[in-house]
Write a protein that holds these residues in place. Structure first.
Motif, PDB file in Angstrom:
ATOM      1  N   LEU A   1      17.107 -26.956  65.456  1.00  0.00           N
ATOM      2  CA  LEU A   1      17.240 -28.026  64.475  1.00  0.00           C
ATOM      3  C   LEU A   1      17.232 -29.382  65.162  1.00  0.00           C
ATOM      4  O   LEU A   1      17.696 -29.530  66.298  1.00  0.00           O
ATOM      5  CB  LEU A   1      18.549 -27.871  63.691  1.00  0.00           C
TER       6      LEU A   1
ATOM      7  N   ASP B   1      22.131 -31.075  57.747  1.00  0.00           N
ATOM      8  CA  ASP B   1      20.976 -30.558  58.467  1.00  0.00           C
ATOM      9  C   ASP B   1      20.904 -29.038  58.352  1.00  0.00           C
ATOM     10  O   ASP B   1      19.840 -28.458  58.142  1.00  0.00           O
ATOM     11  CB  ASP B   1      21.035 -30.965  59.947  1.00  0.00           C
TER      12      ASP B   1
ATOM     13  N   GLU C   1      22.372 -27.159  55.981  1.00  0.00           N
ATOM     14  CA  GLU C   1      22.113 -26.777  54.590  1.00  0.00           C
ATOM     15  C   GLU C   1      20.646 -26.963  54.236  1.00  0.00           C
ATOM     16  O   GLU C   1      20.066 -26.159  53.501  1.00  0.00           O
ATOM     17  CB  GLU C   1      23.010 -27.593  53.660  1.00  0.00           C
ATOM     18  N   ARG C   2      20.034 -28.049  54.751  1.00  0.00           N
ATOM     19  CA  ARG C   2      18.609 -28.266  54.480  1.00  0.00           C
ATOM     20  C   ARG C   2      17.769 -27.155  55.097  1.00  0.00           C
ATOM     21  O   ARG C   2      16.833 -26.647  54.473  1.00  0.00           O
ATOM     22  CB  ARG C   2      18.191 -29.627  55.027  1.00  0.00           C
ATOM     23  N   ALA C   3      18.116 -26.736  56.320  1.00  0.00           N
ATOM     24  CA  ALA C   3      17.363 -25.655  56.963  1.00  0.00           C
ATOM     25  C   ALA C   3      17.511 -24.345  56.203  1.00  0.00           C
ATOM     26  O   ALA C   3      16.560 -23.576  56.080  1.00  0.00           O
ATOM     27  CB  ALA C   3      17.842 -25.491  58.407  1.00  0.00           C
TER      28      ALA C   3
ATOM     29  N   ARG D   1      18.109 -24.090  52.920  1.00  0.00           N
ATOM     30  CA  ARG D   1      17.316 -24.215  51.689  1.00  0.00           C
ATOM     31  C   ARG D   1      15.829 -24.038  51.971  1.00  0.00           C
ATOM     32  O   ARG D   1      15.120 -23.374  51.207  1.00  0.00           O
ATOM     33  CB  ARG D   1      17.570 -25.570  51.032  1.00  0.00           C
ATOM     34  N   GLU D   2      15.356 -24.636  53.059  1.00  0.00           N
ATOM     35  CA  GLU D   2      13.941 -24.503  53.391  1.00  0.00           C
ATOM     36  C   GLU D   2      13.575 -23.064  53.720  1.00  0.00           C
ATOM     37  O   GLU D   2      12.498 -22.582  53.368  1.00  0.00           O
ATOM     38  CB  GLU D   2      13.604 -25.415  54.573  1.00  0.00           C
ATOM     39  N   GLY D   3      14.516 -22.354  54.366  1.00  0.00           N
ATOM     40  CA  GLY D   3      14.253 -20.955  54.661  1.00  0.00           C
ATOM     41  C   GLY D   3      14.189 -20.108  53.407  1.00  0.00           C
ATOM     42  O   GLY D   3      13.347 -19.229  53.272  1.00  0.00           O
TER      43      GLY D   3
ATOM     44  N   ALA E   1      13.437 -21.297  50.374  1.00  0.00           N
ATOM     45  CA  ALA E   1      12.239 -21.693  49.637  1.00  0.00           C
ATOM     46  C   ALA E   1      10.991 -21.058  50.232  1.00  0.00           C
ATOM     47  O   ALA E   1      10.086 -20.624  49.519  1.00  0.00           O
ATOM     48  CB  ALA E   1      12.109 -23.221  49.647  1.00  0.00           C
ATOM     49  N   ALA E   2      10.931 -20.967  51.556  1.00  0.00           N
ATOM     50  CA  ALA E   2       9.756 -20.376  52.195  1.00  0.00           C
ATOM     51  C   ALA E   2       9.642 -18.895  51.874  1.00  0.00           C
ATOM     52  O   ALA E   2       8.543 -18.355  51.756  1.00  0.00           O
ATOM     53  CB  ALA E   2       9.833 -20.585  53.708  1.00  0.00           C
ATOM     54  N   SER E   3      10.796 -18.247  51.704  1.00  0.00           N
ATOM     55  CA  SER E   3      10.761 -16.810  51.430  1.00  0.00           C
ATOM     56  C   SER E   3      10.420 -16.496  49.982  1.00  0.00           C
ATOM     57  O   SER E   3      10.066 -15.371  49.659  1.00  0.00           O
ATOM     58  CB  SER E   3      12.119 -16.191  51.783  1.00  0.00           C
TER      59      SER E   3
ATOM     60  N   ALA F   1       8.479 -18.871  47.962  1.00  0.00           N
ATOM     61  CA  ALA F   1       7.398 -19.724  47.457  1.00  0.00           C
ATOM     62  C   ALA F   1       6.118 -18.945  47.215  1.00  0.00           C
ATOM     63  O   ALA F   1       5.356 -19.241  46.299  1.00  0.00           O
ATOM     64  CB  ALA F   1       7.140 -20.867  48.437  1.00  0.00           C
TER      65      ALA F   1
END
Length: 497
Positions: free
Chosen positions: A210, A223, A225-227, A229-231, A233-235, A237
């Motif tokens: 990170l 930072d 929490e954002r990672a 959420r992005e993980g 969302a990627a799983s 999307a």
């Protein structure tokens, strides 16, 4: 010549390691006085106004409202002795390379002196007293002496090193002097808060992948929490993607961040509410209580008609009004004097029961920020009138969000008046590490046998939840019976005065 001093988020006490900025009370260019509140922050305990130990012109602010900062992170800088206020707004950490006011001073302010290792909370070597500090002490810090703070872990070399963002591993790529996340070499991570580390650990997130948005690359909770959420969302999307990832080849070592746990898509209209702040602290404390304390509950119905009549008579005399919760508190402390086993805690490490000499009475209060337990200190020494006044003060502070960490810690026994919610009984979870809690249900008219005849009386259900390690049912029952006797015959209290 103006001297620019840096004020850092102080240690707010009670083991708190971070706080969220709720509302800035000053702007860049404002003139502040010594000990003037400059920001409202929310910790896991309470909302706190933080005063600035310096008087001068605000040259920079760090963090927008809603940002979480660790203890020791910069809050703002003040130009002491400045004749003209600066004009530009200071950038927040992570917004650009010039976020450090020592490297990019505001217009109209003097250059920032080089920081001294012996200074605390200032970017110059002058002590707070020499720079106009008041010497006063708020929760956990003072303005007249260096502040003792937790030591920030730093990698070897100058400053905090920021790990590169997550990406594909490169077996042949270069590595830094102390290694990098790309080759999996171990090394310190720019993280201050243990809560941030725990959050990353719970989601199998490698912190070395990170890039921190805090000062000097410090990794903050936002930072992580954002990672996460992005993980997630990627799983979710790509709907055509397989439900499970194919395993990596055995020969290729795992060097990138471990993926966040698979999370099923939320049904329409569902939302996620983070367990943070007061709600998160309550959740952690209740879970710990349930894990560690073998509790039991006993209860009894009591005729409160005479207690209500006594309160009416007391309030008719023209003196300050006595609240019903204050009368129950007075009864409770009298019963604890006879059964001190319940005013105790268990030292699990030493395998000892610690009986406490003072009764610091907590009471459960529902507020807009969640359930809190303000504490009436030395309740055993107070009269009913004094108890009423302190209950009123703490209740109002809880309603307005101005309870301090000291107001919310140190209780030895708790009153839980769930009757205000219109219910008769409850089996509450103990307020760890206390050993007992007295519950009070609603007082309602019921048929009751009084002096050998059936009558309508004001009846209340009382319950006692207790730690079975500190006493057995005989002691718990004796305490509860004593409380019920005082409720039914308030004159019994006269024997304890």
């Amino acid at each position: 010549m103006a001297q620019v001093l840096e004020f850092k988020l102080p240690d707010l006490g009670e083991g708190l390691t971070e706080a969220e900025i709720v509302h800035w009370l000053v702007s860049v260019g404002d003139v502040v006085a010594v000990d003037q509140p400059v920001v409202e922050v929310e910790t896991a305990k309470a909302m706190v106004e933080v005063p600035c130990p310096y008087g001068g012109v605000v040259t920079a602010r760090y963090g927008e409202e809603g940002t979480e900062l660790p203890v020791g992170a910069p809050l703002l800088t003040v130009a002491v002795g400045a004749s003209a206020p600066p004009s530009p707004e200071a950038p927040v950490p992570g917004s650009g390379p010039a976020s450090d006011p020592a490297q990019a001073p505001a217009a109209g302010s003097a250059p920032t002196p080089s920081p001294s290792p012996s200074s605390s909370g200032a970017s110059s070597s002058a002590s707070p007293a020499e720079a106009g500090g008041s010497g006063n002490v708020l929760v956990g810090y003072g303005t007249g002496a260096p502040v003792a703070r937790r030591r920030r872990v730093r990698p070897p070399g100058d400053g905090l090193r920021t790990a590169p963002p997550a990406g594909p591993a490169s077996p042949s790529g270069p590595s830094g002097p102390a290694g990098s996340a790309a080759n999996g070499t171990a090394g310190p991570v720019a993280v201050v808060s243990p809560l941030v580390r725990r959050l990353a650990r719970e989601h199998d997130l490698d912190l070395r992948t990170l890039s921190g948005s805090g000062r000097d690359g410090l990794i903050l909770r936002c930072d992580v929490e954002r990672a996460i959420r992005e993980g997630v969302a990627a799983s979710t999307a790509a709907p055509d993607a397989p439900a499970h990832r194919a395993p990596a080849p055995a020969a290729a070592p795992s060097t990138a961040a471990r993926p966040a746990p698979e999370v099923s898509p939320l049904p329409p209209g569902a939302t996620r509410v983070p367990l943070r702040g007061v709600r998160g602290a309550v959740a952690d404390k209740l879970a710990r209580s349930r894990r560690e304390i073998p509790d039991a509950t006993c209860w009894v119905d009591a005729d409160a008609t005479e207690l209500l009549a006594a309160r009416t008579a007391m309030n008719a005399a023209g003196e300050p009004k006595i609240s019903l919760i204050a009368l129950f508190a007075r009864i409770c402390t009298a019963a604890l004097a006879r059964h001190p086993e319940l005013n105790a805690t268990v030292d699990t490490a030493a395998r000892e029961i610690v009986r406490l000499p003072e009764v610091h009475l907590g009471f459960a209060a529902q507020t807009d920020r969640g359930l809190v337990v303000p504490v009436v200190r030395d309740a055993h020494t107070r009269s009913a009138e004094s108890l009423s006044a302190e209950f009123a003060r703490l209740t109002e502070a809880g309603r307005t969000g101005t309870l301090t960490p000291r107001d919310l810690t140190g209780s030895t026994f708790t009153l839980n008046n769930y009757g205000v919610f219109g219910v008769d009984g409850s089996t509450p979870i103990l307020n760890h590490p206390e050993a007992a809690m007295l519950g009070i249900g609603r007082i309602v008219p019921k048929p009751w046998v009084h002096q050998g005849e059936l009558a309508v009386r004001q009846v209340v259900q009382l319950s006692l939840t207790f730690d079975h390690r500190v006493c057995d049912g005989g002691t718990a029952g004796g305490f509860l019976r004593r409380v019920a006797d005082c409720v039914e015959q308030p004159a019994v209290l006269l024997r304890t005065l």
